[in-house]
Write an enzyme that holds these catalytic residues in place. Structure first.
Site, PDB file in Angstrom:
ATOM      1  CE  LYS A 195      -3.691  -2.366  -0.378  1.00 25.30           C
ATOM      2  NZ  LYS A 195      -4.794  -2.790   0.456  1.00 25.30           N
TER       3      LYS A 195
HETATM    4  C1  LIG Z   1      -5.875  -3.754   0.736  1.00 26.43           C
HETATM    5  C2  LIG Z   1      -7.331  -3.431   0.778  1.00 26.43           C
HETATM    6  C3  LIG Z   1      -8.146  -3.754   1.877  1.00 26.43           C
HETATM    7  C4  LIG Z   1      -7.716  -4.649   2.986  1.00 26.43           C
HETATM    8  O1  LIG Z   1      -6.564  -4.344   3.629  1.00 26.43           O
HETATM    9  P1  LIG Z   1      -5.685  -5.477   4.341  1.00 26.43           P
HETATM   10  O2  LIG Z   1      -4.732  -4.661   5.148  1.00 26.43           O
HETATM   11  O3  LIG Z   1      -5.050  -6.304   3.291  1.00 26.43           O
HETATM   12  O4  LIG Z   1      -6.600  -6.272   5.221  1.00 26.43           O
HETATM   13  C5  LIG Z   1      -9.460  -3.310   1.871  1.00 26.43           C
HETATM   14  N1  LIG Z   1      -9.968  -2.625   0.843  1.00 26.43           N
HETATM   15  C6  LIG Z   1      -9.236  -2.315  -0.241  1.00 26.43           C
HETATM   16  C7  LIG Z   1      -9.873  -1.527  -1.347  1.00 26.43           C
HETATM   17  C8  LIG Z   1      -7.899  -2.733  -0.321  1.00 26.43           C
HETATM   18  O5  LIG Z   1      -7.185  -2.467  -1.416  1.00 26.43           O
END
Ligand SMILES: *Cc1c(COP(=O)(O)O)cnc(C)c1O
Length: 373
Positions: free
Chosen positions: A185
């Site tokens: 991210k």
């Molecule tokens: C990555 C993501 C999540 C979930 O996050 P995690 O930390 O992997 O649990 C939720 N919504 C979106 C749109 C994402 O890209």
């Protein structure tokens, strides 16, 4: 033999990450007590322009906490785009609530506000706006609809840390917002998440639910069913170091997007390139191109050929209604289906150089030429 390997994403760990993690080890504060958790929460709240930020174990648990804190439960309906990552809808299902899907806009790939009202029923409790691939949702119409119908607005801003809408940061636009700090991210804590809100009562409820529901004034007294969704001090140490460099993270992604934009101009008959609306500041989590059917190339073949040149890409998400667990026999979300079938996430991260982008653009051109020859 690939000449090089270009990963689709790569974390940038170039600040105080190591020093802060060393401090956790030196002080033995490796679990969920320690100075970095409150510091990371405070810095995140300040960055987003809200009063409260609550760290947790992932973006998914952040979504679950947001829905629980809003009181969303069995039979309640939450409107969510069909074109999203599965965590958005999974979290709704964890509450025994029902995800009600809406289609997206082709140009922004985010939920289409014009499609929302037709999906509202007496059971609708909330709208979950997902800032997909870092592109902010057009929030004003979404919020106007929510006000008119008495609904909560949740931002799933997992991919949009640092994005903004009309000068306001993602995470400050609805009743509550969630972020993910997974390794790929905008900023990362390895695994981790954050909630932001202006509402002190919601923030208190989220903190309660995050820590097993223990009464803050009475140890080992649990007036509710809670969860252990805490973040560790080590994760927060990495997160704080990442956030200290947020401008570098965001500017390097914006620079990469600019290079793609320049070097793929002559491929506009092949791809739709991401567009930034006048009111938006995109966080460019993923530079996502959409192959045009008239270009005469097959998406998965193109991705395979790029992989042979050492260029890792990702297919866009499948829309939720095609998954067996979320299938809707009568559901029709043509834009989501189109984007899911034709979207390609190109490598987007801080370590890319303009030469890498030229290499990728060159291989895209060569692949397309070979496929249409
Ligand atoms: C990555 C993501 C999540 C979930 O996050 P995690 O930390 O992997 O649990 C939720 N919504 C979106 C749109 C994402 O890209």
């Amino acid at each position: 033999m690939p000449r090089k390997f270009i990963p689709v994403s790569h974390p940038l760990l170039a600040g105080n990450e190591k020093a802060y993690v060393d401090e956790c080890l030196a002080t033995s504060q490796i679990s969920s007590a320690g100075r970095f958790i409150s510091a990371f929460e405070k810095a995140s709240a300040d960055f987003c322009g809200v009063d409260h930020a609550i760290a947790c174990s992932s973006g998914t648990t952040a979504l679950h906490l947001a829905l629980l804190a809003l009181g969303i439960g069995p039979g309640d309906e939450v409107i969510v785009p069909a074109f999203t990552y599965v965590a958005s809808v999974n979290a709704i299902r964890y509450c025994n609530a029902v995800p009600v899907l809406v289609d997206s806009e082709p140009a922004t790939m985010t939920m289409d506000p014009a499609k929302i009202e037709g999906r509202i029923t007496p059971r609708t409790k909330a709208i979950m706006a997902v800032h997909l691939y870092g592109q902010p949702v057009d929030m004003d119409p979404v919020i106007a609809i929510a006000r008119r119908h008495g609904l909560f607005v949740i931002e799933d801003a997992a991919e949009a840390f640092g994005a903004s809408y009309k000068g306001r940061k993602a995470g400050s636009l609805g009743d509550v917002a969630t972020f993910s700090f997974f390794g790929n991210k905008i900023i990362t804590t390895g695994e981790g998440g954050m909630l932001t809100t202006r509402d002190p009562r919601l923030a208190a409820q989220i903190r309660l639910l995050r820590g097993q529901g223990m009464d803050p004034d009475r140890r080992y007294w649990f007036p509710m069913v809670g969860y252990n969704y805490r973040m560790t001090n080590i994760q927060a140490a990495i997160g704080l170091a990442q956030l200290e460099c947020i401008d570098v993270h965001l500017e390097s992604r914006r620079r990469v997007a600019g290079w793609y934009h320049r070097h793929l101009q002559d491929a506009r008959n092949v791809f739709a390139l991401p567009e930034e609306r006048p009111w938006a500041r995109h966080s460019f989590w993923m530079y996502t191109v959409v192959l045009k059917p008239e270009a005469g190339c097959e998406r998965d073949t193109m991705m395979r050929q790029l992989a042979e040149a050492g260029i890792e890409t990702r297919p866009a998400f499948y829309p939720m209604h095609v998954m067996p667990v979320y299938s809707e026999p009568l559901g029709s979300y043509p834009v989501a289906e189109y984007l899911g079938a034709n979207g390609i996430n190109l490598p987007t991260h801080a370590l890319l150089t303009e030469d890498d982008v030229l290499y990728i653009a060159g291989h895209i051109r060569a692949t397309r030429a070979a496929m249409t020859a």
